[in-house]
Design a protein around this motif. Structure first.
Motif, PDB file in Angstrom:
ATOM      1  N   PHE B  19       0.836  -1.209   0.000  1.00 13.35           N
ATOM      2  CA  PHE B  19       0.000   0.000   0.000  1.00 13.35           C
ATOM      3  C   PHE B  19       0.867   1.255   0.000  1.00 13.35           C
ATOM      4  CE2 PHE B  19      -3.886  -2.366   1.334  1.00 13.35           C
ATOM      5  CZ  PHE B  19      -4.686  -1.865   0.339  1.00 13.35           C
ATOM      6  N   MET B  46      -2.979   3.896   5.370  1.00 16.09           N
ATOM      7  CA  MET B  46      -3.298   2.469   5.470  1.00 16.09           C
ATOM      8  C   MET B  46      -2.019   1.633   5.580  1.00 16.09           C
ATOM      9  SD  MET B  46      -6.127   0.556   4.913  1.00 16.09           S
ATOM     10  CE  MET B  46      -6.303  -1.193   4.750  1.00 16.09           C
TER      11      MET B  46
ATOM     12  N   PHE C  63     -16.413   2.423   9.309  1.00 18.21           N
ATOM     13  CA  PHE C  63     -15.242   3.229   8.998  1.00 18.21           C
ATOM     14  C   PHE C  63     -14.070   2.351   8.553  1.00 18.21           C
ATOM     15  CE2 PHE C  63     -11.280   4.765  10.921  1.00 18.21           C
ATOM     16  CZ  PHE C  63     -11.028   5.773  10.029  1.00 18.21           C
ATOM     17  N   LEU C  67     -12.375   2.370   4.901  1.00 20.73           N
ATOM     18  CA  LEU C  67     -10.942   2.690   4.761  1.00 20.73           C
ATOM     19  C   LEU C  67     -10.245   1.656   3.891  1.00 20.73           C
ATOM     20  CD1 LEU C  67      -8.532   4.384   5.534  1.00 20.73           C
ATOM     21  CD2 LEU C  67      -8.213   2.956   7.512  1.00 20.73           C
ATOM     22  N   VAL C  68     -10.522   0.375   4.162  1.00 19.20           N
ATOM     23  CA  VAL C  68      -9.909  -0.687   3.359  1.00 19.20           C
ATOM     24  C   VAL C  68     -10.360  -0.560   1.912  1.00 19.20           C
ATOM     25  CG1 VAL C  68      -9.816  -3.166   3.025  1.00 19.20           C
ATOM     26  CG2 VAL C  68      -9.706  -2.240   5.313  1.00 19.20           C
ATOM     27  N   ALA C  71      -8.616   2.447   0.196  1.00 22.44           N
ATOM     28  CA  ALA C  71      -7.214   2.181  -0.152  1.00 22.44           C
ATOM     29  C   ALA C  71      -7.145   1.262  -1.366  1.00 22.44           C
ATOM     30  CB  ALA C  71      -6.492   1.568   1.035  1.00 22.44           C
ATOM     31  N   TRP C  72      -8.044   0.282  -1.409  1.00 24.82           N
ATOM     32  CA  TRP C  72      -8.075  -0.640  -2.539  1.00 24.82           C
ATOM     33  C   TRP C  72      -8.423   0.085  -3.831  1.00 24.82           C
ATOM     34  CZ3 TRP C  72      -6.209  -4.886  -4.160  1.00 24.82           C
ATOM     35  CH2 TRP C  72      -6.791  -5.551  -5.235  1.00 24.82           C
ATOM     36  N   LEU C 111     -11.079   9.830   4.754  1.00 27.05           N
ATOM     37  CA  LEU C 111     -10.548   8.469   4.711  1.00 27.05           C
ATOM     38  C   LEU C 111     -11.455   7.492   3.967  1.00 27.05           C
ATOM     39  CD1 LEU C 111      -9.065   8.192   8.280  1.00 27.05           C
ATOM     40  CD2 LEU C 111      -7.843   8.319   6.153  1.00 27.05           C
ATOM     41  N   THR C 112     -12.435   7.987   3.218  1.00 28.68           N
ATOM     42  CA  THR C 112     -13.315   7.076   2.489  1.00 28.68           C
ATOM     43  C   THR C 112     -13.085   7.194   0.995  1.00 28.68           C
ATOM     44  OG1 THR C 112     -15.006   8.727   2.579  1.00 28.68           O
ATOM     45  CG2 THR C 112     -15.135   6.975   4.184  1.00 28.68           C
ATOM     46  N   PRO C 113     -13.627   6.238   0.222  1.00 29.77           N
ATOM     47  CA  PRO C 113     -13.260   6.143  -1.191  1.00 29.77           C
ATOM     48  C   PRO C 113     -13.537   7.420  -1.977  1.00 29.77           C
ATOM     49  CG  PRO C 113     -14.621   4.293  -0.566  1.00 29.77           C
ATOM     50  CD  PRO C 113     -14.516   5.165   0.610  1.00 29.77           C
TER      51      PRO C 113
END
Lengths: 143, 112, 157
Positions: B19, B46, C63, C67-68, C71-72, C111-113
């Motif tokens: 990441f 992250m 949340f 977040l995951v 990041a993806w 912190l969100t998409p």
């Protein structure tokens, strides 16, 4: 013992990937066209450095490193905040500064030209009266 | 049990570093400051958090785990604040969006 | 909040009585205290406490999930060979009005998409959000309103 070997390889691979991302970020900081880009790069460097510290903490077994990571995160946050304040208080972009500098250079050139013209006129006026010294001062005052 | 913990820790380390790499590549490839901020503030945070969690999982004693979790929470709280401050400062000073941007509903507010 | 204090005190009492202050034992005492409080929830008025605790936990889980996911999505976007993005700034009318809630909402949005909070207007009515895909602003506004803002209002009101 297989698991331990896998783990050692994973740690080495992680260090390599972190080095690569460190270099890429440094390239962005060097190239970064504007100041906020560089600040963002420095922020990213702090995150990567925290990653490094975590990996080295795992590799050496000194969990004291985690305090270093937290302190580094704090310092990085404060540095970014201070830089943001600096950007705000500087109040102009790189483009603004460039235009200002160009404008100042043009103005200075114009002023110098006007001054040279005035000096030349003064020199031609004074030359018949005081001869050689008037011409010398005229030349000396030319920028 | 111990082996599973070690493997999980290794997986967290690898994913976190990937990441971080993605975030720095995003810093390199994205067109302007604001889109780069997306990469740094999401993928970068992250990555660092995952590697701290890997350290916590690997060490396994209470003091280290609680300190690592405190670090993660702290990082999650500060990263958006700093990127928000930087974006606000850059926009109000006059760094414009990239020309591929499709809308800017903040522009009339600043001109006022 | 005082109920949370009572909860912690009960867990401490459990640790003291059993004589071991390890983390696991304290956590077990905490669970026991929650169970004890839920037994007398009618008497001490802790019904709201449990539902609120559940809502805060579900906000936290949402949340982490977002977040995951974000990041993806950034990873997929950055690694795709041809980046076709339509970034832009969207004005989002705020329904929450307390400083504390606006702070949480802005942090969560960052912190969100695909979204990043840039600024709050001076009268605290409008949040300016930088979206990495601003081709459909109404959908983005709807996502924020139905996701985080609703959860925040559920958890803290």
């Amino acid at each position: 013992m297989g698991v331990q070997a896998i783990f050692d390889h994973a740690v080495t691979l992680t260090l390599a990937i972190l080095c690569l991302s460190f270099l890429v970020t440094v390239y962005r900081i060097i190239k970064g066209p504007t100041l906020p880009d560089r600040i963002l790069g420095l922020d990213m460097l702090v995150a990567i450095a925290i990653g490094f510290i975590a990996v080295i903490g795992i590799k050496t077994g000194y969990t004291l490193y985690i305090d270093v990571a937290i302190a580094l995160g704090l310092v990085g946050f404060l540095a970014t905040v201070a830089f943001a304040r600096f950007v705000l208080s500087r109040g102009k972009t790189e483009d603004d500064i460039l235009t200002e500098v160009r404008q100042a250079a043009t103005d200075a050139r114009k002023a110098a030209k006007a001054k040279a013209k005035a000096d030349a006129r003064a020199a031609t006026k004074t030359r018949p009266a005081s001869g050689k010294t008037g011409a010398a001062t005229g030349k000396g005052s030319q920028p | 049990m111990n082996e599973i913990v070690t493997l999980v820790s290794a997986a967290f380390l690898l994913i976190g570093s990937l990441f971080a790499l993605v975030a720095s590549v995003g810093l390199l490839r994205l067109p302007d400051l604001y889109t780069r901020m997306h990469a740094a503030s999401k993928a970068g945070t992250m990555g660092a958090c995952l590697m701290l969690i890997a350290l916590a999982v690997h060490s396994g004693d209470v003091g280290t785990v609680s300190r690592a979790l405190a670090g993660v929470v702290f990082f999650l709280l500060t990263a958006p604040v700093s990127s928000h401050l930087l974006a606000k400062a850059a926009y109000s000073v006059g760094y414009r969006l990239h020309k591929s941007s499709v809308r800017d509903e903040m522009a009339p507010e600043v001109e006022k | 909040m005082s109920l949370f204090l009572v909860n912690v005190l009960l867990a401490l009492a459990w640790s003291a009585v059993t004589g071991s202050f390890t983390f696991l034992n304290f956590a077990f005492g905490f669970v026991l205290a929650i169970f004890a409080l839920s037994l007398i929830r009618e008497q001490v008025g802790s019904v709201g406490y449990f539902s609120r605790a559940w809502r805060v936990i579900s906000l936290f889980l949402l949340f982490v999930y977002e977040l995951v996911l974000s990041a993806w999505r950034v990873a997929v976007l950055v690694l795709s060979p041809r980046m076709e993005i339509k970034p832009g700034i969207i004005a989002y009318p705020l329904k929450v009005d307390r400083d504390f809630e606006i702070t949480i909402l802005a942090n969560l949005i960052t912190l969100t998409p695909g979204t990043l909070s840039v600024d709050v207007s001076d009268d605290r009515r409008i949040l300016y959000v930088h979206a990495i895909d601003a081709s459909d602003p109404d959908a983005t506004r709807r996502d924020i309103a139905d996701g985080f803002e609703r959860k925040i209002m559920e958890a803290f009101r």
